[in-house]
Design a protein around this motif. Sequence first.
Motif, PDB file in Angstrom:
ATOM      1  N   ASP A  77      94.643  42.243  93.976  1.00 15.59           N
ATOM      2  CA  ASP A  77      94.311  40.872  93.606  1.00 15.59           C
ATOM      3  C   ASP A  77      94.773  39.889  94.675  1.00 15.59           C
ATOM      4  O   ASP A  77      95.874  40.030  95.227  1.00 15.59           O
ATOM      5  CB  ASP A  77      94.971  40.503  92.281  1.00 15.59           C
ATOM      6  CG  ASP A  77      94.285  41.120  91.078  1.00 15.59           C
ATOM      7  OD1 ASP A  77      93.911  40.370  90.170  1.00 15.59           O
ATOM      8  OD2 ASP A  77      94.122  42.352  91.031  1.00 15.59           O
ATOM      9  N   VAL A  78      93.929  38.911  94.935  1.00 18.99           N
ATOM     10  CA  VAL A  78      94.340  37.713  95.670  1.00 18.99           C
ATOM     11  C   VAL A  78      94.333  36.585  94.656  1.00 18.99           C
ATOM     12  O   VAL A  78      93.305  36.319  94.013  1.00 18.99           O
ATOM     13  CB  VAL A  78      93.394  37.400  96.834  1.00 18.99           C
ATOM     14  CG1 VAL A  78      93.793  36.087  97.499  1.00 18.99           C
ATOM     15  CG2 VAL A  78      93.412  38.529  97.861  1.00 18.99           C
ATOM     16  N   LEU A  79      95.461  35.937  94.477  1.00 19.26           N
ATOM     17  CA  LEU A  79      95.571  34.949  93.418  1.00 19.26           C
ATOM     18  C   LEU A  79      96.284  33.688  93.886  1.00 19.26           C
ATOM     19  O   LEU A  79      97.063  33.702  94.841  1.00 19.26           O
ATOM     20  CB  LEU A  79      96.274  35.541  92.199  1.00 19.26           C
ATOM     21  CG  LEU A  79      97.701  36.068  92.380  1.00 19.26           C
ATOM     22  CD1 LEU A  79      98.726  35.010  92.037  1.00 19.26           C
ATOM     23  CD2 LEU A  79      97.925  37.305  91.522  1.00 19.26           C
ATOM     24  N   TYR A  80      95.981  32.614  93.191  1.00 18.24           N
ATOM     25  CA  TYR A  80      96.623  31.323  93.425  1.00 18.24           C
ATOM     26  C   TYR A  80      97.358  30.933  92.155  1.00 18.24           C
ATOM     27  O   TYR A  80      96.781  30.938  91.062  1.00 18.24           O
ATOM     28  CB  TYR A  80      95.572  30.268  93.766  1.00 18.24           C
ATOM     29  CG  TYR A  80      96.069  28.837  93.697  1.00 18.24           C
ATOM     30  CD1 TYR A  80      96.791  28.274  94.747  1.00 18.24           C
ATOM     31  CD2 TYR A  80      95.796  28.047  92.584  1.00 18.24           C
ATOM     32  CE1 TYR A  80      97.232  26.956  94.679  1.00 18.24           C
ATOM     33  CE2 TYR A  80      96.222  26.736  92.507  1.00 18.24           C
ATOM     34  CZ  TYR A  80      96.943  26.197  93.554  1.00 18.24           C
ATOM     35  OH  TYR A  80      97.379  24.898  93.480  1.00 18.24           O
ATOM     36  N   ILE A  81      98.630  30.596  92.288  1.00 19.89           N
ATOM     37  CA  ILE A  81      99.441  30.113  91.173  1.00 19.89           C
ATOM     38  C   ILE A  81      99.818  28.677  91.473  1.00 19.89           C
ATOM     39  O   ILE A  81     100.423  28.389  92.524  1.00 19.89           O
ATOM     40  CB  ILE A  81     100.704  30.963  90.974  1.00 19.89           C
ATOM     41  CG1 ILE A  81     100.329  32.433  90.768  1.00 19.89           C
ATOM     42  CG2 ILE A  81     101.515  30.445  89.789  1.00 19.89           C
ATOM     43  CD1 ILE A  81     101.529  33.356  90.706  1.00 19.89           C
ATOM     44  N   ALA A  82      99.460  27.774  90.597  1.00 15.63           N
ATOM     45  CA  ALA A  82      99.748  26.355  90.813  1.00 15.63           C
ATOM     46  C   ALA A  82     101.249  26.152  91.000  1.00 15.63           C
ATOM     47  O   ALA A  82     102.060  26.625  90.199  1.00 15.63           O
ATOM     48  CB  ALA A  82      99.242  25.533  89.627  1.00 15.63           C
ATOM     49  N   GLY A  83     101.614  25.472  92.068  1.00 15.33           N
ATOM     50  CA  GLY A  83     103.008  25.209  92.346  1.00 15.33           C
ATOM     51  C   GLY A  83     103.737  26.325  93.051  1.00 15.33           C
ATOM     52  O   GLY A  83     104.900  26.176  93.425  1.00 15.33           O
ATOM     53  N   VAL A  84     103.057  27.452  93.242  1.00 13.83           N
ATOM     54  CA  VAL A  84     103.669  28.611  93.903  1.00 13.83           C
ATOM     55  C   VAL A  84     102.965  28.921  95.215  1.00 13.83           C
ATOM     56  O   VAL A  84     103.589  29.052  96.265  1.00 13.83           O
ATOM     57  CB  VAL A  84     103.657  29.850  92.983  1.00 13.83           C
ATOM     58  CG1 VAL A  84     104.207  31.067  93.721  1.00 13.83           C
ATOM     59  CG2 VAL A  84     104.475  29.570  91.721  1.00 13.83           C
ATOM     60  N   ASP A 143     102.110  28.048  80.193  1.00  9.06           N
ATOM     61  CA  ASP A 143     100.833  27.460  80.589  1.00  9.06           C
ATOM     62  C   ASP A 143     100.721  27.204  82.091  1.00  9.06           C
ATOM     63  O   ASP A 143     100.032  26.279  82.526  1.00  9.06           O
ATOM     64  CB  ASP A 143     100.578  26.161  79.810  1.00  9.06           C
ATOM     65  CG  ASP A 143     100.460  26.410  78.310  1.00  9.06           C
ATOM     66  OD1 ASP A 143      99.866  27.438  77.930  1.00  9.06           O
ATOM     67  OD2 ASP A 143     100.974  25.594  77.530  1.00  9.06           O
ATOM     68  N   THR A 144     101.378  28.037  82.878  1.00 11.70           N
ATOM     69  CA  THR A 144     101.196  27.965  84.322  1.00 11.70           C
ATOM     70  C   THR A 144      99.761  28.374  84.663  1.00 11.70           C
ATOM     71  O   THR A 144      99.296  29.429  84.242  1.00 11.70           O
ATOM     72  CB  THR A 144     102.173  28.902  85.045  1.00 11.70           C
ATOM     73  OG1 THR A 144     103.508  28.490  84.756  1.00 11.70           O
ATOM     74  CG2 THR A 144     101.952  28.863  86.552  1.00 11.70           C
ATOM     75  N   GLU A 145      99.068  27.546  85.432  1.00  7.95           N
ATOM     76  CA  GLU A 145      97.680  27.837  85.760  1.00  7.95           C
ATOM     77  C   GLU A 145      97.601  28.784  86.949  1.00  7.95           C
ATOM     78  O   GLU A 145      98.307  28.627  87.946  1.00  7.95           O
ATOM     79  CB  GLU A 145      96.912  26.547  86.054  1.00  7.95           C
ATOM     80  CG  GLU A 145      96.717  25.681  84.813  1.00  7.95           C
ATOM     81  CD  GLU A 145      95.714  24.560  85.050  1.00  7.95           C
ATOM     82  OE1 GLU A 145      95.323  24.351  86.219  1.00  7.95           O
ATOM     83  OE2 GLU A 145      95.313  23.911  84.067  1.00  7.95           O
ATOM     84  N   ALA A 146      96.739  29.769  86.823  1.00  6.71           N
ATOM     85  CA  ALA A 146      96.526  30.738  87.891  1.00  6.71           C
ATOM     86  C   ALA A 146      95.055  31.111  87.927  1.00  6.71           C
ATOM     87  O   ALA A 146      94.347  31.027  86.917  1.00  6.71           O
ATOM     88  CB  ALA A 146      97.382  31.983  87.677  1.00  6.71           C
ATOM     89  N   VAL A 147      94.596  31.527  89.096  1.00  5.31           N
ATOM     90  CA  VAL A 147      93.212  31.962  89.274  1.00  5.31           C
ATOM     91  C   VAL A 147      93.215  33.046  90.335  1.00  5.31           C
ATOM     92  O   VAL A 147      94.037  33.027  91.253  1.00  5.31           O
ATOM     93  CB  VAL A 147      92.306  30.768  89.678  1.00  5.31           C
ATOM     94  CG1 VAL A 147      92.782  30.143  90.978  1.00  5.31           C
ATOM     95  CG2 VAL A 147      90.843  31.185  89.792  1.00  5.31           C
ATOM     96  N   GLY A 148      92.342  34.038  90.197  1.00  7.16           N
ATOM     97  CA  GLY A 148      92.376  35.133  91.151  1.00  7.16           C
ATOM     98  C   GLY A 148      91.056  35.874  91.244  1.00  7.16           C
ATOM     99  O   GLY A 148      90.149  35.681  90.424  1.00  7.16           O
TER     100      GLY A 148
END
Length: 273
Positions: free
Chosen positions: A38-45, A64-69
């Motif tokens: 997975d390549v993912l983006y975690i808001a704030g990370v 409720d941390t937003e993530a997308v991958g």
Amino acid sequence: MSWYTPTPAPADLAEQVVCGWTAAVSGTQRLVPDGCLDVLYIAGVGIRVCGPETAPWTFTLPPDTEAVGIRFRPGSAAALLHTSLAELRNRRVAFEDLFGSASERVVLGRLDDTTDQRARLDVLEDLARELRDDGTDTDPLAGHIGSALLRSSWSVGDLADAASLTERQLQRRCNDAFGYGPAMLRSILRLQRFMARARQYPSTPLAGLAWECGFADQSHLSRECRRFADQTPTELLAGEAPDWHGGAPLFATRSDVRNIQATSSDSSEESAA
């Protein structure tokens, strides 16, 4: 698990990507190995690359941390990342560690410019296209090997013979493409086969599912569930997401490995060396 929503891969990425996904993570979550990267983006990370796993792992984020991958099919990511996946086995690394800080700033800027999860997924899908266009050719044998092992439990020797490779050659190519050898891949995909079969036929007894999916017996199934999920089969099925891949098959190809000796393009050269 309502926090995780898989999305079908765009048609032009179907050979490389099994699905995209968005999430609003809450609490601690457990992931089971599936052969994917997975390549993912975690808001704030930031952006992370999560390599193939050989054991269960858990993570905890604020509610409720937003993530997308995007989830790459087993065997497809090595060519896109220009690295052997054995180097990423059981690792989660920053995007800049693979592509440099300048590339990370560009992609991170696009992701940070929107709070819409669908738009963020579009950014990652565009990134996948860039990686594909800049990458090398995927090992053609990888998808065929994975597809064959997902359907049945081959012995390593028989798999090597069918692909016109020595066992050492098969081990090397699997390490590069999947992050581990064919025996580990076989075990991971056999457990995935069990979970998919259990979703499809939830009333089938565990002993019957174990036999249908290639386990020696129910005890073998239980040991493998402990190995890869740290749970019993019943606990695993009760806590698993409905479908991590959104109904998409793990492998784009359905060819049987017996018909793909021609894809072992370097086997004769290695044998002569």
